[in-house]
Design a protein around this motif. Structure first.
Motif, short mmCIF file in Angstrom:
data_model
loop_
_atom_site.label_atom_id
_atom_site.label_comp_id
_atom_site.label_asym_id
_atom_site.label_seq_id
_atom_site.Cartn_x
_atom_site.Cartn_y
_atom_site.Cartn_z
N LYS A 124 39.69 36.51 30.75
CA LYS A 124 40.45 36.88 29.55
C LYS A 124 41.05 35.67 28.85
O LYS A 124 41.67 35.81 27.80
N ARG A 125 40.83 34.49 29.38
CA ARG A 125 41.41 33.27 28.80
C ARG A 125 40.38 32.56 27.92
O ARG A 125 39.22 32.46 28.26
N SER A 126 40.87 32.02 26.81
CA SER A 126 39.98 31.33 25.87
C SER A 126 39.58 29.94 26.36
O SER A 126 38.60 29.38 25.90
N ASP A 127 40.32 29.37 27.32
CA ASP A 127 40.00 28.02 27.81
C ASP A 127 39.03 28.03 28.98
O ASP A 127 38.66 26.98 29.49
N VAL A 128 38.57 29.20 29.40
CA VAL A 128 37.60 29.31 30.50
C VAL A 128 36.21 29.49 29.91
O VAL A 128 35.99 30.34 29.06
N LYS A 129 35.27 28.65 30.36
CA LYS A 129 33.88 28.75 29.89
C LYS A 129 33.06 29.70 30.76
O LYS A 129 32.25 30.46 30.27
N TYR A 130 33.25 29.59 32.08
CA TYR A 130 32.47 30.42 33.00
C TYR A 130 33.13 30.47 34.37
O TYR A 130 33.97 29.63 34.71
N VAL A 131 32.74 31.47 35.15
CA VAL A 131 33.10 31.58 36.57
C VAL A 131 31.78 31.86 37.27
O VAL A 131 31.03 32.74 36.87
N GLU A 132 31.50 31.11 38.31
CA GLU A 132 30.21 31.25 38.99
C GLU A 132 30.40 31.27 40.50
O GLU A 132 31.16 30.47 41.04
N ALA A 133 29.69 32.19 41.16
CA ALA A 133 29.76 32.27 42.61
C ALA A 133 29.28 30.96 43.22
O ALA A 133 28.25 30.43 42.84
N ASP A 134 30.05 30.45 44.18
CA ASP A 134 29.74 29.18 44.83
C ASP A 134 29.10 29.40 46.19
O ASP A 134 28.62 28.48 46.81
N SER A 135 29.11 30.63 46.67
CA SER A 135 28.52 30.96 47.96
C SER A 135 28.09 32.41 47.94
O SER A 135 28.05 33.04 46.89
N GLU A 136 27.82 32.99 49.08
CA GLU A 136 27.40 34.38 49.18
C GLU A 136 28.55 35.29 48.77
O GLU A 136 29.52 35.48 49.50
N VAL A 137 28.47 35.82 47.55
CA VAL A 137 29.47 36.74 47.02
C VAL A 137 28.71 37.97 46.57
O VAL A 137 27.62 37.87 46.04
N HIS A 138 29.30 39.13 46.75
CA HIS A 138 28.61 40.37 46.40
C HIS A 138 29.28 41.06 45.22
O HIS A 138 30.50 41.08 45.10
N ALA A 139 28.45 41.63 44.38
CA ALA A 139 28.94 42.48 43.29
C ALA A 139 28.24 43.80 43.41
O ALA A 139 27.03 43.86 43.61
N LEU A 140 28.99 44.85 43.32
CA LEU A 140 28.43 46.19 43.43
C LEU A 140 28.51 46.85 42.06
O LEU A 140 29.58 46.96 41.49
N GLU A 141 27.35 47.22 41.52
CA GLU A 141 27.31 47.86 40.21
C GLU A 141 27.27 49.37 40.35
O GLU A 141 26.76 49.90 41.32
N GLU A 142 27.81 50.06 39.34
CA GLU A 142 27.70 51.51 39.26
C GLU A 142 26.23 51.86 39.15
O GLU A 142 25.46 51.06 38.67
N PRO A 143 25.74 52.97 39.54
CA PRO A 143 26.43 54.21 39.82
C PRO A 143 26.86 54.39 41.27
O PRO A 143 27.18 55.50 41.67
N MET A 144 26.88 53.36 42.08
CA MET A 144 27.37 53.49 43.45
C MET A 144 28.84 53.90 43.39
O MET A 144 29.52 53.70 42.41
N PRO A 145 29.38 54.49 44.49
CA PRO A 145 30.78 54.89 44.47
C PRO A 145 31.70 53.69 44.22
O PRO A 145 31.47 52.61 44.75
N GLN A 146 32.70 53.88 43.37
CA GLN A 146 33.58 52.78 43.01
C GLN A 146 34.39 52.26 44.18
O GLN A 146 34.85 51.14 44.17
N ALA A 147 34.59 53.07 45.22
CA ALA A 147 35.37 52.63 46.36
C ALA A 147 34.63 51.65 47.25
O ALA A 147 35.21 51.00 48.08
N ALA A 148 33.33 51.55 47.06
CA ALA A 148 32.53 50.65 47.90
C ALA A 148 32.68 49.22 47.43
O ALA A 148 32.10 48.82 46.44
N VAL A 149 33.49 48.45 48.14
CA VAL A 149 33.72 47.05 47.81
C VAL A 149 33.38 46.24 49.04
O VAL A 149 33.79 46.58 50.14
N PHE A 150 32.61 45.18 48.85
CA PHE A 150 32.27 44.33 49.98
C PHE A 150 33.45 43.44 50.32
O PHE A 150 34.08 42.89 49.41
N PRO A 151 33.75 43.23 51.59
CA PRO A 151 34.88 42.37 51.98
C PRO A 151 34.58 40.91 51.71
O PRO A 151 33.51 40.50 51.59
#
Length: 151
Positions: A124-151
Motif C-alpha cells: 500500500k506504500r508508494s515508495d515500494v516497487k516490489y516484494v518477492e519471495a526469497d525462499s520457499e513461500v506458499h500462497a494459497l489461491e481461492e477457491p480453496m477454503p480461506q482458512a487454509a494457510v500454510f505455516p
C-alpha cells in the motif's frame, strides 16, 4: 526560399527541402520522443507494487479480497532509489519490524521475514516497487477454503 541538402560532394540530383518543412518534421519527432519518455517514466512510477511468489504476482487487492493467503516467509523488498532509510524507519515505528539484511546503502532493497499483514502494509506504500519471495513461500489461491494457510 529553398535550401539544397547534399552530401560532402555536391550531387546534381540532390533533393531540395523547404527548411520550414524540415523544422516542423524535426520538432514533431522530438515531441514524439519526449512523449514516449514521459510515458515510460509515468508507467514505471505509476505501477502498482506486487508480491511475487514462484513467478506469480499478487496485488494488495488480491490479498484483501481473500483471493490469496500468504504464509510467513523470507522476502526481498525493492524500494524507490533513496527511500530505503525512510521506509525502514516507518516499518520500525509502525510495525516494530527490522530486516534481517539491509544490503548496502546504494542498493534500494532489503530482506527479512514478513507475514501477510506486513506484505499488505508494504504493497500500500508508494515508495515500494516490489516484494518477492526469497525462499520457499506458499500462497494459497481461492477457491480453496480461506482458512487454509500454510505455516
Amino acid at each position: 526560399s529553398r535550401q539544397r541538402l547534399s552530401s560532402a560532394t555536391s550531387h546534381p540530383q540532390a533533393r531540395l527541402v523547404d527548411p520550414f518543412v524540415y523544422m516542423r518534421f524535426s520538432c514533431s519527432v522530438a515531441l514524439a520522443i519526449l512523449a514516449l519518455v514521459q510515458l515510460a517514466v509515468t508507467t514505471s512510477a505509476g505501477e502498482v507494487p506486487v508480491v511475487t511468489i514462484h513467478g506469480r504476482s499478487y496485488t494488495a487487492a488480491d490479498i484483501e479480497s481473500g483471493k490469496v493467503k500468504i504464509a510467513k516467509g523470507s522476502f526481498i523488498v525493492g524500494v524507490e532509489d533513496g527511500g530505503k532509510s525512510k521506509l525502514l524507519a516507518a516499518m520500525k515505528h509502525d510495525l516494530s519490524w527490522s530486516p534481517k539484511i539491509t544490503y548496502s546503502e546504494s542498493l534500494p532493497m532489503f530482506a527479512g521475514i514478513l507475514d501477510q499483514s506486513k506484505i499488505l502494509w508494504l504493497l500500500k506504500r508508494s515508495d515500494v516497487k516490489y516484494v518477492e519471495a526469497d525462499s520457499e513461500v506458499h500462497a494459497l489461491e481461492e477457491p480453496m477454503p480461506q482458512a487454509a494457510v500454510f505455516p
